[in-house]
Design a protein around this motif. Structure first.
Motif, PDB file in Angstrom:
ATOM      1  N   GLN A  66       0.819  -1.203   0.000  1.00 28.75           N
ATOM      2  CA  GLN A  66       0.000   0.000   0.000  1.00 28.75           C
ATOM      3  C   GLN A  66       0.856   1.257   0.000  1.00 28.75           C
ATOM      4  OE1 GLN A  66      -2.661  -0.291   3.296  1.00 28.75           O
ATOM      5  NE2 GLN A  66      -3.927  -1.874   2.375  1.00 28.75           N
ATOM      6  N   GLN A  67       1.980   1.229   0.716  1.00 29.35           N
ATOM      7  CA  GLN A  67       2.852   2.399   0.728  1.00 29.35           C
ATOM      8  C   GLN A  67       3.552   2.595  -0.611  1.00 29.35           C
ATOM      9  OE1 GLN A  67       5.505   1.836   3.998  1.00 29.35           O
ATOM     10  NE2 GLN A  67       3.994   2.399   5.551  1.00 29.35           N
ATOM     11  N   LYS A  68       3.778   1.514  -1.335  1.00 28.90           N
ATOM     12  CA  LYS A  68       4.490   1.604  -2.602  1.00 28.90           C
ATOM     13  C   LYS A  68       3.564   1.908  -3.782  1.00 28.90           C
ATOM     14  CE  LYS A  68       8.415  -1.337  -1.446  1.00 28.90           C
ATOM     15  NZ  LYS A  68       9.150  -2.582  -1.764  1.00 28.90           N
ATOM     16  N   ARG A  69       2.295   2.118  -3.547  1.00 26.48           N
ATOM     17  CA  ARG A  69       1.393   2.481  -4.637  1.00 26.48           C
ATOM     18  C   ARG A  69       1.775   3.853  -5.177  1.00 26.48           C
ATOM     19  NH1 ARG A  69      -4.700   2.253  -3.156  1.00 26.48           N
ATOM     20  NH2 ARG A  69      -4.746   3.044  -5.286  1.00 26.48           N
ATOM     21  N   ALA A  70       1.848   3.935  -6.466  1.00 23.10           N
ATOM     22  CA  ALA A  70       2.263   5.203  -7.085  1.00 23.10           C
ATOM     23  C   ALA A  70       1.695   5.260  -8.496  1.00 23.10           C
ATOM     24  CB  ALA A  70       3.783   5.312  -7.115  1.00 23.10           C
ATOM     25  N   ALA A  71       1.716   6.481  -9.040  1.00 27.04           N
ATOM     26  CA  ALA A  71       1.251   6.685 -10.413  1.00 27.04           C
ATOM     27  C   ALA A  71       2.281   6.143 -11.404  1.00 27.04           C
ATOM     28  CB  ALA A  71       1.011   8.177 -10.659  1.00 27.04           C
ATOM     29  N   LYS A  72       1.846   5.897 -12.599  1.00 28.28           N
ATOM     30  CA  LYS A  72       2.740   5.396 -13.636  1.00 28.28           C
ATOM     31  C   LYS A  72       3.509   6.516 -14.327  1.00 28.28           C
ATOM     32  CE  LYS A  72      -0.019   1.289 -14.618  1.00 28.28           C
ATOM     33  NZ  LYS A  72      -0.765   0.529 -15.667  1.00 28.28           N
ATOM     34  N   ILE A  73       3.015   7.751 -14.210  1.00 27.05           N
ATOM     35  CA  ILE A  73       3.652   8.903 -14.853  1.00 27.05           C
ATOM     36  C   ILE A  73       3.962   9.930 -13.778  1.00 27.05           C
ATOM     37  CG2 ILE A  73       3.420  10.686 -16.630  1.00 27.05           C
ATOM     38  CD1 ILE A  73       1.335   8.910 -17.978  1.00 27.05           C
ATOM     39  N   HIS A  74       5.140  10.540 -13.870  1.00 27.47           N
ATOM     40  CA  HIS A  74       5.532  11.572 -12.910  1.00 27.47           C
ATOM     41  C   HIS A  74       4.813  12.884 -13.213  1.00 27.47           C
ATOM     42  CE1 HIS A  74       8.862   8.689 -13.416  1.00 27.47           C
ATOM     43  NE2 HIS A  74       8.996   8.804 -12.103  1.00 27.47           N
ATOM     44  N   ASP A  75       4.623  13.669 -12.167  1.00 24.59           N
ATOM     45  CA  ASP A  75       3.920  14.947 -12.346  1.00 24.59           C
ATOM     46  C   ASP A  75       4.746  15.918 -13.196  1.00 24.59           C
ATOM     47  OD1 ASP A  75       5.064  17.204 -10.038  1.00 24.59           O
ATOM     48  OD2 ASP A  75       5.710  15.130  -9.924  1.00 24.59           O
ATOM     49  N   PHE A  76       6.074  15.876 -13.039  1.00 20.38           N
ATOM     50  CA  PHE A  76       6.914  16.832 -13.779  1.00 20.38           C
ATOM     51  C   PHE A  76       7.056  16.476 -15.262  1.00 20.38           C
ATOM     52  CE2 PHE A  76       9.459  13.847 -11.284  1.00 20.38           C
ATOM     53  CZ  PHE A  76      10.111  13.141 -12.278  1.00 20.38           C
ATOM     54  N   CYS A  77       6.638  15.254 -15.617  1.00 14.91           N
ATOM     55  CA  CYS A  77       6.703  14.893 -17.045  1.00 14.91           C
ATOM     56  C   CYS A  77       5.796  15.798 -17.887  1.00 14.91           C
ATOM     57  CB  CYS A  77       6.309  13.428 -17.226  1.00 14.91           C
ATOM     58  SG  CYS A  77       7.510  12.269 -16.562  1.00 14.91           S
ATOM     59  N   PHE A  78       4.654  16.171 -17.322  1.00 12.55           N
ATOM     60  CA  PHE A  78       3.757  17.108 -17.996  1.00 12.55           C
ATOM     61  C   PHE A  78       3.750  18.487 -17.341  1.00 12.55           C
ATOM     62  CE2 PHE A  78       1.702  13.013 -19.156  1.00 12.55           C
ATOM     63  CZ  PHE A  78       1.882  13.100 -20.531  1.00 12.55           C
ATOM     64  N   GLY A  79       4.230  18.546 -16.076  1.00 12.01           N
ATOM     65  CA  GLY A  79       4.215  19.829 -15.370  1.00 12.01           C
ATOM     66  C   GLY A  79       5.203  20.830 -15.949  1.00 12.01           C
ATOM     67  N   ILE A  80       6.401  20.373 -16.305  1.00 10.76           N
ATOM     68  CA  ILE A  80       7.398  21.288 -16.887  1.00 10.76           C
ATOM     69  C   ILE A  80       6.942  21.812 -18.259  1.00 10.76           C
ATOM     70  CG2 ILE A  80       9.759  21.426 -17.755  1.00 10.76           C
ATOM     71  CD1 ILE A  80      10.559  19.490 -15.494  1.00 10.76           C
ATOM     72  N   PRO A  81       6.459  20.929 -19.168  1.00  6.78           N
ATOM     73  CA  PRO A  81       5.942  21.470 -20.442  1.00  6.78           C
ATOM     74  C   PRO A  81       4.741  22.390 -20.270  1.00  6.78           C
ATOM     75  CG  PRO A  81       6.404  19.127 -20.644  1.00  6.78           C
ATOM     76  CD  PRO A  81       6.522  19.449 -19.198  1.00  6.78           C
ATOM     77  N   PHE A  82       3.888  22.059 -19.280  1.00  6.96           N
ATOM     78  CA  PHE A  82       2.716  22.905 -19.043  1.00  6.96           C
ATOM     79  C   PHE A  82       3.143  24.296 -18.557  1.00  6.96           C
ATOM     80  CE2 PHE A  82      -0.884  24.008 -16.042  1.00  6.96           C
ATOM     81  CZ  PHE A  82      -1.726  24.460 -17.041  1.00  6.96           C
ATOM     82  N   GLY A  83       4.088  24.356 -17.631  1.00  8.44           N
ATOM     83  CA  GLY A  83       4.582  25.660 -17.164  1.00  8.44           C
ATOM     84  C   GLY A  83       5.254  26.449 -18.275  1.00  8.44           C
ATOM     85  N   ALA A  84       6.034  25.733 -19.110  1.00  9.42           N
ATOM     86  CA  ALA A  84       6.689  26.429 -20.237  1.00  9.42           C
ATOM     87  C   ALA A  84       5.656  26.951 -21.231  1.00  9.42           C
ATOM     88  CB  ALA A  84       7.658  25.479 -20.934  1.00  9.42           C
ATOM     89  N   LEU A  85       4.579  26.187 -21.451  1.00 15.77           N
ATOM     90  CA  LEU A  85       3.523  26.626 -22.363  1.00 15.77           C
ATOM     91  C   LEU A  85       2.822  27.863 -21.842  1.00 15.77           C
ATOM     92  CD1 LEU A  85       1.757  26.058 -24.904  1.00 15.77           C
ATOM     93  CD2 LEU A  85       0.309  24.627 -23.416  1.00 15.77           C
ATOM     94  N   VAL A  86       2.503  27.873 -20.557  1.00 15.63           N
ATOM     95  CA  VAL A  86       1.828  29.043 -19.977  1.00 15.63           C
ATOM     96  C   VAL A  86       2.738  30.266 -20.018  1.00 15.63           C
ATOM     97  CG1 VAL A  86       0.813  29.982 -17.853  1.00 15.63           C
ATOM     98  CG2 VAL A  86       0.333  27.616 -18.531  1.00 15.63           C
ATOM     99  N   LEU A  87       4.008  30.082 -19.703  1.00 15.51           N
ATOM    100  CA  LEU A  87       4.942  31.195 -19.722  1.00 15.51           C
ATOM    101  C   LEU A  87       5.148  31.744 -21.137  1.00 15.51           C
ATOM    102  CD1 LEU A  87       6.960  32.957 -18.157  1.00 15.51           C
ATOM    103  CD2 LEU A  87       8.669  31.169 -18.532  1.00 15.51           C
ATOM    104  N   SER A  88       5.334  30.846 -22.092  1.00 15.63           N
ATOM    105  CA  SER A  88       5.506  31.305 -23.484  1.00 15.63           C
ATOM    106  C   SER A  88       4.224  31.922 -24.035  1.00 15.63           C
ATOM    107  CB  SER A  88       5.942  30.124 -24.351  1.00 15.63           C
ATOM    108  OG  SER A  88       4.953  29.103 -24.350  1.00 15.63           O
ATOM    109  N   GLY A  89       3.075  31.400 -23.622  1.00 14.05           N
ATOM    110  CA  GLY A  89       1.802  31.983 -24.054  1.00 14.05           C
ATOM    111  C   GLY A  89       1.622  33.407 -23.562  1.00 14.05           C
TER     112      GLY A  89
END
Length: 230
Positions: free
Chosen positions: A98-121
């Protein structure tokens, strides 16, 4: 005369024989009595010996039964201890899983592109519209998203929890969704407000998935380190 003498000698011989028989009879009776007494004493001793053996066996049987019962009780206790240990191990394994349950994708995998998109926009919007609010919105939200996502990446590499940074990115995505949805409902323009509203909604769903799943998966180095002792 001769006949009288012969009769007397025969009578005397008969008397002698009778005396000898009388003398021999007591000894025979004594011997028979002694044999009978010895036989009785032997039977008594045999009876006493058998009774003592029976008493010893009776006294030994309870001790043997007690020892056997105690010996039988020990395996049951050991089985109970082993069963308890097995249950404890299963519970520990379930807690670890139960403690080792985790998502298959990291948050920063899409978080960094999302922040760059908002900043460039925000920068592109300011270039075309010369609107300071567009620039400030892009710089503020995009910069915050980049800081949170990169910090989450650093914590993930160190093996630490990055849940606070995921929560912060989710809150910023929700704020961007509300802002762009209001502006889209007023202007009815897909670009840029409608597009950013859709992207913000998708990122909000993504961050929610990461949080519900238990956060980022651990690095491969930590997985190998955890698998080595087991």
């Amino acid at each position: 005369m001769d006949s009288a003498i012969a009769q007397l000698s025969s009578v005397s011989s008969i008397n002698r024989k009778m005396q000898l028989q009388k003398r021999l009879l007591p000894s025979a009776t004594l011997r028979s009595k002694l044999s009978v007494s010895m036989h009785l004493e032997g039977s008594r001793t045999e009876r006493l010996h058998s009774e003592t053996i029976n008493t010893l066996s009776y006294t030994a049987d309870p001790s043997r039964s007690h020892i056997e019962g105690s010996m039988k009780s020990y395996p049951n206790k050991e089985e109970q201890v082993v069963g308890k240990l097995g249950v404890d191990d299963q519970l520990k394994g379930e807690v670890v899983t139960q403690q080792k349950r985790a998502a298959k994708i990291h948050d920063f995998c899409f978080g960094i592109p999302f922040g760059a998109l908002v900043l460039s926009g925000g920068l592109v919007g300011f270039i075309f519209s010369r609107n300071i609010t567009t620039l400030s919105t892009g710089m503020l939200f995009g910069g915050a998203l980049l800081i949170l996502s990169t910090t989450s990446l650093k914590f993930w590499r160190q093996g630490k929890s990055s849940l606070p940074f995921i929560l912060g990115q989710g809150a910023l995505a929700a704020a961007l969704l509300g802002k762009h949805y209001k502006s889209y409902s007023l202007t009815k323009k897909f670009l840029p407000t409608g597009f950013y509203a859709i992207v913000s909604a998708a990122m909000l769903c993504f961050y929610s998935y990461v949080l519900i799943s238990g956060g980022n998966p651990p690095p491969k180095k930590l997985k190998s380190a955890e698998g080595a002792p087991s």
